[in-house]
Write an enzyme that holds these catalytic residues in place. Structure first.
Site, PDB file in Angstrom:
ATOM      1  CG  LEU A  32      -1.871  -1.213   1.302  1.00 41.92           C
ATOM      2  CD1 LEU A  32      -2.765  -1.096   2.534  1.00 41.92           C
ATOM      3  CD2 LEU A  32      -2.717  -1.359   0.040  1.00 41.92           C
ATOM      4  CG  HIS A  36      -3.211   1.241  -2.282  1.00 40.69           C
ATOM      5  ND1 HIS A  36      -1.853   1.121  -2.410  1.00 40.69           N
ATOM      6  CD2 HIS A  36      -3.758   0.477  -3.261  1.00 40.69           C
ATOM      7  CE1 HIS A  36      -1.581   0.309  -3.427  1.00 40.69           C
ATOM      8  NE2 HIS A  36      -2.709  -0.090  -3.962  1.00 40.69           N
ATOM      9  N   GLY A 146      -9.389   3.678  -8.117  1.00 40.71           N
ATOM     10  CA  GLY A 146      -8.558   4.836  -8.453  1.00 40.71           C
ATOM     11  C   GLY A 146      -8.621   5.131  -9.953  1.00 40.71           C
ATOM     12  CD  GLN A 147      -9.757   8.520 -14.061  1.00 39.38           C
ATOM     13  OE1 GLN A 147     -10.847   8.112 -13.660  1.00 39.38           O
ATOM     14  NE2 GLN A 147      -9.445   8.548 -15.350  1.00 39.38           N
ATOM     15  CB  SER A 185       2.497  -1.609  -5.706  1.00 45.46           C
ATOM     16  OG  SER A 185       1.339  -1.211  -5.012  1.00 45.46           O
TER      17      SER A 185
HETATM   18  P1  AMP Z   1      -3.643  -2.002  -6.882  1.00 42.00           P
HETATM   19  O1  AMP Z   1      -3.278  -2.410  -5.500  1.00 42.00           O
HETATM   20  O2  AMP Z   1      -2.512  -1.436  -7.672  1.00 42.00           O
HETATM   21  O3  AMP Z   1      -4.429  -3.069  -7.616  1.00 42.00           O
HETATM   22  O4  AMP Z   1      -4.647  -0.783  -6.722  1.00 42.00           O
HETATM   23  C1  AMP Z   1      -5.785  -0.875  -5.904  1.00 42.00           C
HETATM   24  C2  AMP Z   1      -6.637   0.348  -6.127  1.00 42.00           C
HETATM   25  O5  AMP Z   1      -5.876   1.516  -5.823  1.00 42.00           O
HETATM   26  C3  AMP Z   1      -7.104   0.498  -7.585  1.00 42.00           C
HETATM   27  O6  AMP Z   1      -8.442   0.971  -7.592  1.00 42.00           O
HETATM   28  C4  AMP Z   1      -6.152   1.523  -8.124  1.00 42.00           C
HETATM   29  O7  AMP Z   1      -6.679   2.269  -9.198  1.00 42.00           O
HETATM   30  C5  AMP Z   1      -5.941   2.412  -6.914  1.00 42.00           C
HETATM   31  N1  AMP Z   1      -4.690   3.162  -7.039  1.00 42.00           N
HETATM   32  C6  AMP Z   1      -3.449   2.674  -7.287  1.00 42.00           C
HETATM   33  N2  AMP Z   1      -2.550   3.682  -7.382  1.00 42.00           N
HETATM   34  C7  AMP Z   1      -3.241   4.822  -7.200  1.00 42.00           C
HETATM   35  C8  AMP Z   1      -2.895   6.223  -7.197  1.00 42.00           C
HETATM   36  N3  AMP Z   1      -1.642   6.619  -7.399  1.00 42.00           N
HETATM   37  N4  AMP Z   1      -3.876   7.128  -6.989  1.00 42.00           N
HETATM   38  C9  AMP Z   1      -5.153   6.728  -6.798  1.00 42.00           C
HETATM   39  N5  AMP Z   1      -5.553   5.436  -6.780  1.00 42.00           N
HETATM   40  C10 AMP Z   1      -4.613   4.500  -6.985  1.00 42.00           C
END
Ligand code: AMP
Length: 280
Positions: A32, A36, A146-147, A185
């Protein structure tokens, strides 16, 4: 904060929570960062309780992708989530989500064919499948994404509508490092030199925005300018630069209304994506 590992335990814990208020759910793959945590804050601003899942979903990784090396740090993740006020963290094993004999997949058509879908065959099938499974287990009022993953947002919105799921999809703007790099990540895969060069992704998106605001509406010329900037300021290898409408993800030749500009660039083993939404 309760940490649960089986779908049955998650259901039980979340059903108890539901008696005292609404539930917002944030699916993640862990490792995270502040992006996140912004999703968790949004979740808690919308609902009484926040539920987070941490699951590195093998079905959304291609055979030559980073499933094995994807960063995992459950202890730290749980500490961060507890401080953020999360009620339940669901951390299932692969076996718990895909027991032997597992045979059901969700395929969202069209939206998944280009952009990341073209370079990561099967990726969005894995994403749609795990998101449906998690939503069926958690049964939240709101799910927060997240966008940063713009195509994922479009795919999930379509799927929730198509499958009549009674869930609101909430989207949080991309959280960035001070120099503009979108938090991810996967940024930890970057060498010092690659990290320095990676700022060119956001710069190229800002260049596109400036061009559009100064009257340019020819997508091809904007993409050429972005490509030129990325090539001149980095050794990144461009997978795609796309200018599309934000809901259907169909390429637009001339920019009129709200438009999504999205790109994917490889720096060694790090595949970085970023996007902005612009209005002329
Ligand atoms: P992940 O753990 O990478 O699968 O991401 C989990 C959630 O966090 C997803 O909805 C992503 O779009 C969101 N997310 C990841 N990085 C960012 C960021 N830099 N800004 C906003 N949301 C993010």
């Amino acid at each position: 904060m309760q940490v649960v590992t089986s779908p049955t335990a998650a259901r039980g814990a979340i059903d108890r929570l539901r008696k005292t208020g609404t539930i917002a759910f944030v699916p993640t793959m862990g490792a995270l960062h502040d992006g996140h945590l912004a999703l968790v804050r949004r979740a808690l601003s919308l609902c009484r309780h926040a539920v987070v899942s941490i699951f590195v979903n093998p079905k959304q990784f291609g055979p030559n992708e980073d499933y094995r090396t994807y960063p995992r740090n459950q202890k730290r993740d749980c500490q961060l989530l507890e401080s953020a006020g999360v009620a339940v963290v669901f951390v299932p094993s692969v076996r718990a989500m895909y027991p032997s004999g597992y045979a059901t997949y969700v395929n969202v058509e069209r939206l998944t064919e280009h952009m990341c879908g073209a370079f990561r065959p099967g990726h969005f099938r894995g994403v749609a499948t795990i998101v449906v499974k998690l939503l069926n287990i958690v049964r939240p009022d709101v799910v927060v994404f997240g966008q940063k993953d713009a195509q994922q947002v479009a795919v999930v919105r379509r799927m929730v509508r198509d499958l009549d799921m009674p869930i609101k999809v909430e989207v949080v703007p991309t959280i960035r490092e001070p120099d503009g790099l979108a938090m991810s990540s996967r940024n930890r895969y970057l060498s010092t030199e690659q990290r320095a060069q990676s700022v060119v992704l956001y710069r190229s998106l800002q260049l596109a925005r400036e061009l559009i605001h100064s009257g340019e509406c020819d997508s091809r010329r904007i993409r050429l300018a972005m490509r030129g900037l990325i090539r001149s300021q980095s050794h990144g290898s461009i997978e795609y630069i796309e200018i599309v409408d934000p809901n259907q993800l169909k390429p637009v030749a001339r920019i009129k209304g709200r438009t999504l500009i999205a790109l994917a660039v490889r720096f060694g083993k790090a595949r970085l994506i970023d996007n902005i939404v612009v209005r002329p």
